[in-house]
Motif scaffolding. Structure first.
Motif, PDB file in Angstrom:
ATOM      1  N   LYS A 110       1.060  -0.779  -0.174  1.00  0.00           N
ATOM      2  CA  LYS A 110      -0.031   0.346  -0.214  1.00  0.00           C
ATOM      3  C   LYS A 110       0.631   1.326   0.041  1.00  0.00           C
TER       4      LYS A 110
ATOM      5  N   GLU B 264      -5.150   6.481  -1.055  1.00  0.00           N
ATOM      6  CA  GLU B 264      -4.272   5.101  -0.662  1.00  0.00           C
ATOM      7  C   GLU B 264      -4.505   4.350  -1.425  1.00  0.00           C
TER       8      GLU B 264
ATOM      9  N   GLU C  97      -2.985   0.738  -3.483  1.00  0.00           N
ATOM     10  CA  GLU C  97      -2.190  -0.929  -3.508  1.00  0.00           C
ATOM     11  C   GLU C  97      -1.615  -0.726  -4.839  1.00  0.00           C
TER      12      GLU C  97
ATOM     13  N   SER D 234      -3.399   0.823   7.300  1.00  0.00           N
ATOM     14  CA  SER D 234      -4.754   1.569   6.274  1.00  0.00           C
ATOM     15  C   SER D 234      -4.187   2.928   6.791  1.00  0.00           C
TER      16      SER D 234
END
Length: 152
Positions: free
Chosen positions: A2, A19, A21, A48
């Motif tokens: 991430k 955010e 991936e 996260s």
């Protein structure tokens, strides 16, 4: 992996965070670009990040009468920690050119580019652990356009 991307929304000009991936920082920056963000930084994250409420899209704020001079200015921080595979060339110039052209499409004239250092002092307890001050380098592009109520 991430990545936490910080940047400027291409449409509104407001700061945004996202955010994503991705397998690499380069891929994360590409995803941010696809989401309409001109990235200023990308940071790998193991957990996260907190989600912020998305601001409603709104027009740029009105230019106050108190702005002196014939121009209004906009400063945009850009991300220049680029990963280069293979031949090295004009990657940084290409990255800056892309940012300048994106803002030119919105009516902003490129004015200048600057870099500056920000020194962050260690916290009060970190000094006992031998932690030294941290220096970060930032790159800012300055754009201008004629003041809507003044002659240039």
């Amino acid at each position: 992996m991430k990545f936490w991307i910080t940047g400027v929304d291409r449409v509104t000009g407001y700061d945004r965070q996202l955010e994503v991936e991705a397998e690499s920082e380069k891929e994360a920056l590409e995803k941010a670009t696809a989401e309409g963000i001109m990235a200023t930084s990308a940071r790998a994250s193991k957990k996260s990040m907190p989600r912020r409420k998305k601001r409603p899209s709104r027009p740029s704020p009105a230019v106050p009468e108190s702005v002196a001079g014939p121009y209004i200015y906009k400063m945009v921080q850009i991300h220049l920690n680029l990963e280069v595979a293979g031949e090295r060339g004009g990657e940084a110039a290409h990255h800056m050119q892309t940012a300048v052209n994106e803002w030119a499409e919105r009516g902003w004239e490129f004015f200048r580019a600057d870099s500056f250092n920000v020194v962050q002092a260690p916290g009060c307890l970190a000094i006992f652990g031998g932690v030294k001050e941290q220096v970060s380098r930032y790159y800012v592009l300055t754009f201008r356009r004629p003041h809507p109520r003044r002659e240039v």
